[in-house]
Design an enzyme around this catalytic site. Structure first.
Site, PDB file in Angstrom:
ATOM      1  N   ASP A  94      -6.285 -10.220 -14.008  1.00 63.46           N
ATOM      2  CA  ASP A  94      -4.885  -9.810 -14.144  1.00 63.46           C
ATOM      3  C   ASP A  94      -4.397  -9.836 -15.407  1.00 63.46           C
ATOM      4  OD1 ASP A  94      -4.767  -9.576 -11.426  1.00 63.46           O
ATOM      5  OD2 ASP A  94      -4.454 -12.040 -11.124  1.00 63.46           O
TER       6      ASP A  94
ATOM      7  N   ASP B   7      -6.695  -5.336  -6.122  1.00 62.86           N
ATOM      8  CA  ASP B   7      -5.599  -5.738  -6.940  1.00 62.86           C
ATOM      9  C   ASP B   7      -5.697  -5.210  -8.458  1.00 62.86           C
ATOM     10  OD1 ASP B   7      -6.275  -7.480  -5.031  1.00 62.86           O
ATOM     11  OD2 ASP B   7      -4.621  -8.914  -5.713  1.00 62.86           O
TER      12      ASP B   7
HETATM   13  N1  GLY Z   1      -2.974 -10.421  -7.128  1.00 64.95           N
HETATM   14  C1  GLY Z   1      -2.856 -11.322  -6.444  1.00 64.95           C
HETATM   15  C2  GLY Z   1      -2.123 -11.061  -5.282  1.00 64.95           C
HETATM   16  O1  GLY Z   1      -1.587 -10.019  -5.130  1.00 64.95           O
HETATM   17  O2  GLY Z   1      -1.864 -12.084  -4.567  1.00 64.95           O
END
Ligand code: GLY
Length: 392
Positions: A112, A173
């Site tokens: 992330d 994601d």
């Molecule tokens: N990237 C984690 C979520 O969307 O919760």
């Protein structure tokens, strides 16, 4: 098609009105949030502070390195771009500088870093040309590239999750995170970042996106030989279901990959996921946590709703198919109008604007505020009014 071709005068007037309310509210919220990096709001409606948590060595990912910490500065950079008020620039920089401490905490950071440093440092660099911001973005890109698994051609998602061995895990994601790699190649001229991003996107196209256009959340690959081991439902209702925020990451993420590479398959994949999303969006425009969840409890996710709306607006401008463009824009407007009408707070009883966000179907939390719902709501409205700028 252009935004102007797709919006009626009434749509434009409504978007302009929402933009005015955003700017009014955020001017006040920014003052009282100074020094904090918010994620959600407490019982009194005021923002929490993810930079004040005091995590242990292995818990940095829940504190300063929390994955949503780039979205608050992202909001501030969008506002700075729209109003040129330097208070937003100063507040965004304060966050960006504070976040430098994360770079020394390996366990806190995972894939992330794209969600974190794109709307923070790369947005700063795009708007101001700051060399410090560029260095931060490139450092984050190196960390992301270092998570690439060449045997399986995927980017590893998380570090260990409890007792789980996650060396082979990739999640949908990451289609957003790889925008950092496209940017790094464009900035440095070094093709390696883009190649990693495209290899990952190709793997996702092959193994995440189902024939009906929906996407799974987690795929586990063999980290030594490659090849799919199994899939998981992750934050959605069940294995094989359609977690709505995951669908948003997929449709917007493949649109971003198409923007950076021009590769037609990415556009077609974005459209397939978008077609699934549009077909499953209810007339109310209120988006559930999972399109396959049972009618009760009726958990909603406004984060997925706002991110999907932004992706649909993007895709409506990218596709050459005018019928689809009109459908995508109509769905985005239905969602954004529902948020504005039924799921927002415009007064000072709550620092956040968007309500009813959910972390996951089973684990929750349910129906709280989340800073990235506000980010994607503001980004989408500013796309409609022409006040935004493209960060990803
Ligand atoms: N990237 C984690 C979520 O969307 O919760």
């Amino acid at each position: 098609m252009t935004i102007e071709e797709m919006l009626s005068e009434e749509d434009l007037a409504w978007a302009g009105d929402v933009s005015g309310r955003i700017q009014e509210k955020m001017s006040r919220v920014t003052e009282r949030t100074r020094g904090k990096i918010p994620y959600t709001t407490g019982p009194d409606g005021s923002y929490d502070d993810r930079s004040r948590m005091d995590p242990g060595e292995k818990d940095w990912g829940n504190g300063l390195a929390w994955w949503t910490n780039g979205f608050w500065p992202g909001i501030l950079w969008q506002l700075y771009h729209a109003c040129k008020d330097r208070r937003y620039e100063q507040a965004a920089r304060e966050t960006e500088e504070k976040m430098d401490a994360c770079f020394l905490h390996f366990y806190g950071l995972h894939h992330d870093v794209g969600f974190m440093w794109m709307p923070m440092a790369v947005a700063d660099y795009r708007l101001t040309g700051s060399e410090d911001a560029k260095r931060r973005g490139l450092l984050a890109a190196q960390l992301l590239a270092g998570r690439y698994n060449p045997a399986g051609r995927f980017i590893r998602a998380w570090n260990e999750v409890g007792e789980e061995d996650t060396r082979g895990w990739a999640i949908i994601d990451c289609m957003f995170n790889i925008s950092l790699l496209y940017w790094a190649s464009e900035e440095t001229g070094d093709p390696r970042f883009k190649e990693i991003a495209m290899n990952h996107a190709d793997t996702v196209m092959e193994h995440f996106i189902r024939p009906d256009g929906s996407s799974c959340h987690i795929v586990e690959f063999d980290p030594f030989q490659g090849g799919v081991v199994r899939t998981y439902g992750g934050q959605g209702y069940a294995d094989g279901s359609a977690w709505t925020r995951g669908q948003a990451w997929a449709l917007y993420g493949f649109s971003i990959s198409f923007r950076h590479t021009g590769r037609q398959e990415y556009l077609e994949t974005a459209q397939r996921v978008a077609d699934y999303f549009v077909a499953h969006t209810p007339p109310s425009g209120i988006i559930p946590v999972d399109f396959c969840q049972p009618p009760s409890p009726a958990w909603e996710d406004s984060c997925g709703a706002c991110a999907a709306a932004g992706g649909l607006i993007e895709l409506a401008q990218l596709t050459k198919d005018r019928t689809k463009a009109v459908q995508y824009m109509a769905c985005a407007l239905r969602i954004l109008r529902a948020i504005d009408r039924d799921r927002s707070c415009w007064d000072d009883t709550c620092d956040a604007i968007v309500k009813n966000c959910s972390g996951s179907y089973h684990g929750g939390p349910h129906h709280i505020t989340m800073v990235y719902a506000d980010y994607f709501f503001i980004e989408a409205i500013f796309k409609l009014t022409g006040e935004g700028f493209f960060i990803w």
